[in-house]
Design a protein around this motif. Structure first.
Motif, PDB file in Angstrom:
ATOM      1  N   LEU A 163       0.743  -1.146   0.029  1.00  0.00           N
ATOM      2  CA  LEU A 163       0.000   0.034  -0.080  1.00  0.00           C
ATOM      3  C   LEU A 163       0.690   1.289  -0.096  1.00  0.00           C
ATOM      4  O   LEU A 163       1.702   1.365   0.838  1.00  0.00           O
ATOM      5  CB  LEU A 163      -0.971   0.036   1.333  1.00  0.00           C
ATOM      6  CG  LEU A 163      -1.745   1.204   1.684  1.00  0.00           C
ATOM      7  CD1 LEU A 163      -2.578   1.542   0.444  1.00  0.00           C
ATOM      8  CD2 LEU A 163      -2.320   1.062   2.923  1.00  0.00           C
ATOM      9  N   THR A 164       0.541   2.164  -0.922  1.00  0.00           N
ATOM     10  CA  THR A 164       1.132   3.434  -1.007  1.00  0.00           C
ATOM     11  C   THR A 164       0.349   4.417  -0.785  1.00  0.00           C
ATOM     12  O   THR A 164      -0.770   4.659  -1.580  1.00  0.00           O
ATOM     13  CB  THR A 164       2.036   3.552  -2.200  1.00  0.00           C
ATOM     14  OG1 THR A 164       3.135   2.592  -2.350  1.00  0.00           O
ATOM     15  CG2 THR A 164       2.842   4.876  -2.221  1.00  0.00           C
ATOM     16  N   ILE A 165       0.403   5.541   0.143  1.00  0.00           N
ATOM     17  CA  ILE A 165      -0.442   6.579   0.480  1.00  0.00           C
ATOM     18  C   ILE A 165       0.285   7.721   0.014  1.00  0.00           C
ATOM     19  O   ILE A 165       1.277   8.081   0.363  1.00  0.00           O
ATOM     20  CB  ILE A 165      -0.695   6.819   1.840  1.00  0.00           C
ATOM     21  CG1 ILE A 165      -1.291   5.350   2.510  1.00  0.00           C
ATOM     22  CG2 ILE A 165      -1.662   7.834   1.982  1.00  0.00           C
ATOM     23  CD1 ILE A 165      -1.756   5.520   4.058  1.00  0.00           C
ATOM     24  N   VAL A 166      -0.307   8.466  -1.198  1.00  0.00           N
ATOM     25  CA  VAL A 166       0.289   9.626  -1.628  1.00  0.00           C
ATOM     26  C   VAL A 166      -0.444  10.922  -1.239  1.00  0.00           C
ATOM     27  O   VAL A 166      -1.744  10.677  -1.242  1.00  0.00           O
ATOM     28  CB  VAL A 166       0.260   9.312  -3.209  1.00  0.00           C
ATOM     29  CG1 VAL A 166       1.164  10.763  -3.795  1.00  0.00           C
ATOM     30  CG2 VAL A 166       0.941   8.039  -3.555  1.00  0.00           C
ATOM     31  N   PHE A 167       0.055  11.907  -1.106  1.00  0.00           N
ATOM     32  CA  PHE A 167      -0.645  13.156  -0.617  1.00  0.00           C
ATOM     33  C   PHE A 167       0.062  14.489  -1.283  1.00  0.00           C
ATOM     34  O   PHE A 167       1.165  14.472  -1.509  1.00  0.00           O
ATOM     35  CB  PHE A 167      -0.690  13.308   0.822  1.00  0.00           C
ATOM     36  CG  PHE A 167       0.881  13.455   1.427  1.00  0.00           C
ATOM     37  CD1 PHE A 167       1.438  14.597   1.555  1.00  0.00           C
ATOM     38  CD2 PHE A 167       1.534  12.383   1.858  1.00  0.00           C
ATOM     39  CE1 PHE A 167       2.676  14.715   2.102  1.00  0.00           C
ATOM     40  CE2 PHE A 167       2.811  12.236   2.395  1.00  0.00           C
ATOM     41  CZ  PHE A 167       3.192  13.357   2.505  1.00  0.00           C
ATOM     42  N   LEU A 188       4.687   6.123   2.789  1.00  0.00           N
ATOM     43  CA  LEU A 188       3.897   7.299   2.263  1.00  0.00           C
ATOM     44  C   LEU A 188       4.744   8.370   1.550  1.00  0.00           C
ATOM     45  O   LEU A 188       5.945   8.396   1.638  1.00  0.00           O
ATOM     46  CB  LEU A 188       3.773   8.163   3.695  1.00  0.00           C
ATOM     47  CG  LEU A 188       2.448   7.824   4.238  1.00  0.00           C
ATOM     48  CD1 LEU A 188       2.796   6.639   5.132  1.00  0.00           C
ATOM     49  CD2 LEU A 188       1.852   8.721   5.438  1.00  0.00           C
ATOM     50  N   LEU A 189       4.255   8.976   0.389  1.00  0.00           N
ATOM     51  CA  LEU A 189       4.939   9.783  -0.623  1.00  0.00           C
ATOM     52  C   LEU A 189       4.273  11.138  -0.739  1.00  0.00           C
ATOM     53  O   LEU A 189       3.063  11.212  -0.924  1.00  0.00           O
ATOM     54  CB  LEU A 189       4.975   9.160  -1.827  1.00  0.00           C
ATOM     55  CG  LEU A 189       5.913   8.040  -2.145  1.00  0.00           C
ATOM     56  CD1 LEU A 189       5.607   7.249  -3.620  1.00  0.00           C
ATOM     57  CD2 LEU A 189       7.377   8.339  -2.005  1.00  0.00           C
ATOM     58  N   GLY A 201      12.375   6.470   6.765  1.00  0.00           N
ATOM     59  CA  GLY A 201      12.185   5.375   5.890  1.00  0.00           C
ATOM     60  C   GLY A 201      10.941   5.185   4.905  1.00  0.00           C
ATOM     61  O   GLY A 201      11.050   4.819   3.864  1.00  0.00           O
ATOM     62  N   GLN A 202      10.003   5.227   5.857  1.00  0.00           N
ATOM     63  CA  GLN A 202       8.527   4.873   4.876  1.00  0.00           C
ATOM     64  C   GLN A 202       7.799   6.130   4.755  1.00  0.00           C
ATOM     65  O   GLN A 202       6.598   6.175   4.183  1.00  0.00           O
ATOM     66  CB  GLN A 202       7.958   4.061   5.408  1.00  0.00           C
ATOM     67  CG  GLN A 202       8.341   2.544   5.590  1.00  0.00           C
ATOM     68  CD  GLN A 202       9.361   2.276   6.377  1.00  0.00           C
ATOM     69  OE1 GLN A 202       9.390   2.783   7.670  1.00  0.00           O
ATOM     70  NE2 GLN A 202      10.376   1.764   6.098  1.00  0.00           N
TER      71      GLN A 202
END
Length: 525
Positions: A76-80, A117-118, A147-148
């Motif tokens: 899972l990648t959460i982008v904001f 998270l990006l 790190g994430q």
């Protein structure tokens, strides 16, 4: 129910009207007959934001509820959205923090361990650790940074993936982590109609090689209105790229919209219509204006950059991007849309202290130009408020000031390129590749807090549509040498600017003042 937007015609009873001019403002008397565009009153924010977010995640548009998409062992990648939104910055807790916390809670319940998270900063500068903390909140920051929780790097060749090309030959290339995820959850703030939708992932996680297909002079000149997606060549490109993205990655978008509470209590007069100012508002205006005039530029800039706005959230919608965005645009239009009959010979705008690219930074002359010609000029649907061949008048002092870290390539662009040509097409042809591929600019973008080397050129291109449409551009209060460098005229007062405009529009022009704050989207009939 809030009052709708309306158009005022200036008469003998109309008071002086507030006009932004960078890190200051003034009260200005406009000629009789001037039309003034006001947005609707600020809408109420939702009463229970957590409940609204929870409902959106469980009842998405054209997609399964988020809990059904979360499974153990998935990536899972959460982008904001990065700090370029909203403007001015909002009070904490940021709505992105609130949404991210809900998504993380659902992921934890589902046993999802591989989460990153990006920040979707595209070719913008990296966000500092403090800026990331302010956006995602202390708890998320401590759990994931460094790190994430990190910034997207549009020049990290090892961490970019080509997903294919559109039928128009546009390369779609995005962040590897996101491309190889089982699910991307994109958390967005839509401040204007040009934000959000299919733009979010394609641009926010894209590379220069991908962005150059729509961030170019031809596309921008042919975008009739960036705030009217059906008539925007740029949005057509985003849509084509989204189709390619959809073949490779699953995107669950969460879009939020804000009301018009764009300034806090101590400058509350900025959110009001002038004839409704109370004695307290009038006293606040005089006090803030005097403090502004007595403060040195650096202190004044810091004060304004730390002016955090008490926005209310007017809506949260989640699901498939194409299904979500119409609901988002409807909320934006409820807050900003004002119907205007016909165009004028002259349009007037006051430009504020902030734009998407000088948050916690400096508004340099290229950004002033981009804010006026690329953003405020384009706050319309159907047609510009100024007729073709008309005149745009902007208020801004336009000082010859740059942030040495954030805007390194801007300085060189201003000193070397604009002294040779101001024509966007010439600049694109002769200089874009040089700035986009310069090793030093790339190094600063990747390791410091500089905007990408090509960014000042893209900001210059944003004005291409307006420059082609207008017959003359005048800046009231601008440094004359700086304005001349950019190809514009400078005037000391509005009367002087109107006198200069006579050469283009005659001696009895029609005039429209596009009032802000708050933002108004002119629906020009």
């Amino acid at each position: 129910m809030s009052r709708p937007g309306f158009v005022l015609e200036v008469d003998e009873r109309t008071p002086s009207l507030l006009v932004n001019e960078g890190e200051g403002f003034r009260l200005e008397r406009f000629p009789l007959g001037t039309r003034v565009i006001y947005p609707p009153d600020s809408l109420p924010g939702v009463k229970d934001l957590d409940a609204t977010i929870h409902h959106a995640l469980l009842h998405p548009h054209d997609e399964k509820p988020l809990p059904e998409l979360l499974t153990p062992g998935m990536r899972l990648t959460i982008v904001f959205d990065d700090l370029s939104l909203p403007l001015p910055q909002m009070r904490t807790p940021d709505v992105r923090q609130r949404v991210i916390e809900h998504v993380l809670e659902l992921a934890a319940r589902a046993g999802v361990d591989d989460v990153e998270l990006l920040a979707a900063n595209s070719l913008h500068r990296r966000m500092t650790p403090a800026e990331l903390r302010r956006t995602v909140g202390e708890r998320v920051f401590r759990s994931f940074f460094p790190g994430q929780l990190r910034n997207h790097d549009a020049e990290d060749r090892d961490n970019l993936v080509e997903l294919g090309t559109t039928r128009h030959g546009e390369l779609v290339e995005i962040n590897r982590r996101a491309a190889e995820s089982d699910l991307i959850v994109y958390v967005n703030i839509t401040l204007t109609a040009m934000n959000g939708g299919n733009k979010s992932v394609a641009v926010g996680l894209g590379s220069y090689r991908s962005l150059k297909h729509h961030h170019n002079v031809h596309t921008l000149r042919n975008s009739r209105s960036f705030n009217d997606p059906p008539h925007s060549a740029m949005h057509h490109s985003y849509d084509r790229m989204a189709r390619v993205l959809g073949e490779h990655v699953r995107i669950f978008t969460v879009e939020t919209t804000l009301n018009g509470a764009s300034y806090p209590a101590h400058v509350q007069f900025m959110n009001k219509r002038e004839w409704e100012w109370s004695p307290t508002d009038q006293a606040s205006y005089l006090a803030v204006r005097k403090a502004n005039s007595l403060s040195p530029p650096r202190l004044r800039r810091q004060v304004w950059q730390r002016t955090y706005s008490p926005y209310g959230v007017t809506g949260v919608h989640a699901g498939a991007p194409a299904a979500v965005h119409p609901h988002t645009l409807a909320n934006v239009h409820r807050q900003q849309l004002t119907e205007v009959e016909g165009q004028s010979d002259i349009g007037i705008w006051g430009l504020p202290f902030i734009c998407p690219y000088n948050v916690n930074s400096v508004m340099n002359p290229i950004l002033v130009s981009s804010l006026g010609l690329g953003y405020f000029f384009n706050l319309y649907r159907n047609r510009p408020i100024v007729r073709e061949g008309g005149v745009a008048i902007f208020y801004h002092p336009m000082p010859d000031t740059f942030h040495p870290v954030h805007h390194a390539s801007y300085i060189d662009f201003y000193e070397t390129v604009l002294t040779r040509s101001t024509d966007p097409s010439v600049i694109e042809k002769k200089y874009e590749e040089q700035f986009a591929t310069d090793p030093w600019y790339t190094h600063l973008y990747r390791t410091s807090y500089a905007y990408h080397g090509v960014h000042p050129l893209y900001m210059w291109y944003w004005g291409a549509h307006a420059l082609e449409h207008l017959g003359q551009v005048i800046f009231v209060g601008a440094d004359r040498k700086v304005a001349a460098r950019l190809g514009f005229r400078a005037a000391s007062t509005l009367a002087d600017a109107l006198e200069l405009a006579r050469d283009t529009v005659g001696s009895s022009p029609t005039i429209t003042y596009h009032h802000s704050p708050p933002l108004a989207l002119a629906d020009v009939r």
